[in-house]
Design a protein around this motif. Structure first.
Motif, mmCIF file in Angstrom:
data_model
loop_
_atom_site.group_PDB
_atom_site.id
_atom_site.type_symbol
_atom_site.label_atom_id
_atom_site.label_comp_id
_atom_site.label_asym_id
_atom_site.label_seq_id
_atom_site.Cartn_x
_atom_site.Cartn_y
_atom_site.Cartn_z
ATOM 1 N N TRP A 81 -46.348 -44.900 -33.220
ATOM 2 C CA TRP A 81 -47.156 -43.969 -32.438
ATOM 3 C C TRP A 81 -48.334 -44.705 -31.835
ATOM 4 O O TRP A 81 -49.016 -45.471 -32.524
ATOM 5 N N PRO A 82 -48.621 -44.450 -30.559
ATOM 6 C CA PRO A 82 -49.835 -45.023 -29.977
ATOM 7 C C PRO A 82 -51.053 -44.278 -30.520
ATOM 8 O O PRO A 82 -51.120 -43.056 -30.430
ATOM 9 N N VAL A 102 -47.406 -47.946 -37.061
ATOM 10 C CA VAL A 102 -45.973 -48.049 -37.298
ATOM 11 C C VAL A 102 -45.704 -47.747 -38.764
ATOM 12 O O VAL A 102 -46.337 -48.329 -39.647
ATOM 13 N N GLU A 103 -44.791 -46.816 -39.015
ATOM 14 C CA GLU A 103 -44.385 -46.541 -40.395
ATOM 15 C C GLU A 103 -43.341 -47.566 -40.809
ATOM 16 O O GLU A 103 -42.362 -47.789 -40.095
ATOM 17 N N VAL A 104 -43.589 -48.218 -41.947
ATOM 18 C CA VAL A 104 -42.641 -49.193 -42.482
ATOM 19 C C VAL A 104 -42.282 -48.798 -43.904
ATOM 20 O O VAL A 104 -43.085 -48.199 -44.625
ATOM 21 N N LEU A 105 -41.076 -49.137 -44.299
ATOM 22 C CA LEU A 105 -40.606 -48.840 -45.646
ATOM 23 C C LEU A 105 -40.861 -50.049 -46.538
ATOM 24 O O LEU A 105 -40.425 -51.157 -46.230
ATOM 25 N N THR A 106 -41.616 -49.837 -47.616
ATOM 26 C CA THR A 106 -41.904 -50.901 -48.572
ATOM 27 C C THR A 106 -41.302 -50.531 -49.924
ATOM 28 O O THR A 106 -40.760 -49.426 -50.087
ATOM 29 N N GLU A 107 -41.425 -51.420 -50.884
ATOM 30 C CA GLU A 107 -40.934 -51.121 -52.233
ATOM 31 C C GLU A 107 -41.673 -49.934 -52.837
ATOM 32 O O GLU A 107 -41.140 -49.222 -53.683
ATOM 33 N N GLN A 108 -42.911 -49.700 -52.416
ATOM 34 C CA GLN A 108 -43.706 -48.581 -52.914
ATOM 35 C C GLN A 108 -43.502 -47.305 -52.102
ATOM 36 O O GLN A 108 -44.101 -46.286 -52.391
ATOM 37 N N GLY A 109 -42.679 -47.370 -51.074
ATOM 38 C CA GLY A 109 -42.449 -46.210 -50.219
ATOM 39 C C GLY A 109 -42.916 -46.478 -48.796
ATOM 40 O O GLY A 109 -43.098 -47.619 -48.381
ATOM 41 N N ARG A 129 -42.575 -47.724 -13.802
ATOM 42 C CA ARG A 129 -41.632 -48.284 -14.755
ATOM 43 C C ARG A 129 -42.291 -49.434 -15.522
ATOM 44 O O ARG A 129 -43.164 -50.141 -15.019
ATOM 45 N N LEU A 130 -41.823 -49.619 -16.737
ATOM 46 C CA LEU A 130 -42.284 -50.680 -17.627
ATOM 47 C C LEU A 130 -41.713 -52.012 -17.157
ATOM 48 O O LEU A 130 -40.518 -52.111 -16.877
ATOM 49 N N VAL A 131 -42.570 -53.038 -17.056
ATOM 50 C CA VAL A 131 -42.095 -54.375 -16.693
ATOM 51 C C VAL A 131 -42.351 -55.383 -17.806
ATOM 52 O O VAL A 131 -41.762 -56.463 -17.797
ATOM 53 N N ALA A 132 -43.233 -55.052 -18.757
ATOM 54 C CA ALA A 132 -43.514 -55.967 -19.865
ATOM 55 C C ALA A 132 -44.013 -55.184 -21.071
ATOM 56 O O ALA A 132 -44.804 -54.251 -20.932
ATOM 57 N N HIS A 133 -43.523 -55.581 -22.238
ATOM 58 C CA HIS A 133 -43.996 -55.033 -23.522
ATOM 59 C C HIS A 133 -44.177 -56.224 -24.452
ATOM 60 O O HIS A 133 -43.242 -56.982 -24.674
ATOM 61 N N HIS A 134 -45.396 -56.412 -24.939
ATOM 62 C CA HIS A 134 -45.703 -57.530 -25.832
ATOM 63 C C HIS A 134 -46.431 -56.978 -27.048
ATOM 64 O O HIS A 134 -47.526 -56.445 -26.928
ATOM 65 N N ALA A 135 -45.813 -57.091 -28.219
ATOM 66 C CA ALA A 135 -46.387 -56.551 -29.453
ATOM 67 C C ALA A 135 -46.732 -57.686 -30.417
ATOM 68 O O ALA A 135 -45.931 -58.591 -30.631
ATOM 69 N N SER A 136 -47.919 -57.598 -30.984
ATOM 70 C CA SER A 136 -48.372 -58.605 -31.942
ATOM 71 C C SER A 136 -47.731 -58.382 -33.303
ATOM 72 O O SER A 136 -47.242 -57.289 -33.587
ATOM 73 N N PRO A 137 -47.741 -59.414 -34.148
ATOM 74 C CA PRO A 137 -47.314 -59.182 -35.537
ATOM 75 C C PRO A 137 -48.205 -58.116 -36.167
ATOM 76 O O PRO A 137 -49.392 -58.018 -35.857
ATOM 77 N N GLY A 138 -47.641 -57.310 -37.023
ATOM 78 C CA GLY A 138 -48.369 -56.204 -37.628
ATOM 79 C C GLY A 138 -49.230 -56.624 -38.805
ATOM 80 O O GLY A 138 -49.111 -57.723 -39.334
ATOM 81 N N THR A 139 -50.112 -55.721 -39.175
ATOM 82 C CA THR A 139 -50.973 -55.912 -40.330
ATOM 83 C C THR A 139 -51.068 -54.576 -41.067
ATOM 84 O O THR A 139 -50.901 -53.527 -40.459
ATOM 85 N N THR A 140 -51.338 -54.626 -42.362
ATOM 86 C CA THR A 140 -51.432 -53.380 -43.124
ATOM 87 C C THR A 140 -52.820 -52.748 -43.031
ATOM 88 O O THR A 140 -52.985 -51.595 -43.404
ATOM 89 N N SER A 141 -53.805 -53.499 -42.553
ATOM 90 C CA SER A 141 -55.130 -52.906 -42.370
ATOM 91 C C SER A 141 -55.336 -52.596 -40.898
ATOM 92 O O SER A 141 -54.875 -53.333 -40.024
#
Length: 154
Positions: A81-82, A102-109, A129-141
């Motif tokens: 979700w934005p 972003v919801e991610v599934l972990t061992e804790q849920g 129209r979309l011409v580029a999408h660039h997403a960074s690596p995620g973080t939990t904080s």
């Protein structure tokens, strides 16, 4: 016999809308695992590109489609979700910098991760129209924003 061609309206978004409409359709398609709706958001250009978190640059509609199909195959959808948006828009382009939750599934849920994404839109003959999408690596904080705007008014 009369020959006619029915016009098919793309499921991406209202073509009379703007880049925000395409962005909403893009995230909706992610959340529902709808590859056709997602790909309808992209421009019909050879040089469109997508960079997933920590991934390579993927160029062209066929390659982009394959990466999203692989993501959808694992869980059927991407729960993203934005949350916060900064954008710069001109007459024919719009650059959106989005903090995605972003919801991610972990061992804790289920847990939230945060990703910074930049989405670039162009106004084409088919509408925005979309011409580029660039997403960074995620973080939990949650990612902080640093700005030169004063935090306290004097």
């Amino acid at each position: 016999m009369e020959n006619f061609h029915a016009q098919v309206q793309t499921p991406a978004a209202n073509l009379e809308g703007d880049a925000d409409d395409i962005e909403a359709a893009f995230y909706d398609a992610l959340q529902h695992g709808d590859i056709d709706k997602l790909m309808a958001c992209w421009a019909d250009e050879d040089e469109i590109f997508c960079i997933h978190p920590g991934g390579p640059r993927v160029i062209g509609a066929t390659a982009i489609r394959a990466t999203f199909e692989a993501m959808f195959a694992d869980g059927g959808a991407v729960r993203a979700w934005p949350e916060r948006l900064r954008k710069i828009t001109s007459m024919a382009s719009s650059v959106h910098n989005v903090l995605e939750r972003v919801e991610v599934l972990t061992e804790q849920g289920t847990a939230n991760a945060w990703v910074m994404a930049t989405n670039v839109y162009h106004r084409t003959a088919q509408g925005w129209r979309l011409v580029a999408h660039h997403a960074s690596p995620g973080t939990t904080s949650e990612i902080r924003e640093v700005s030169d705007a004063p935090s306290v008014l004097h």
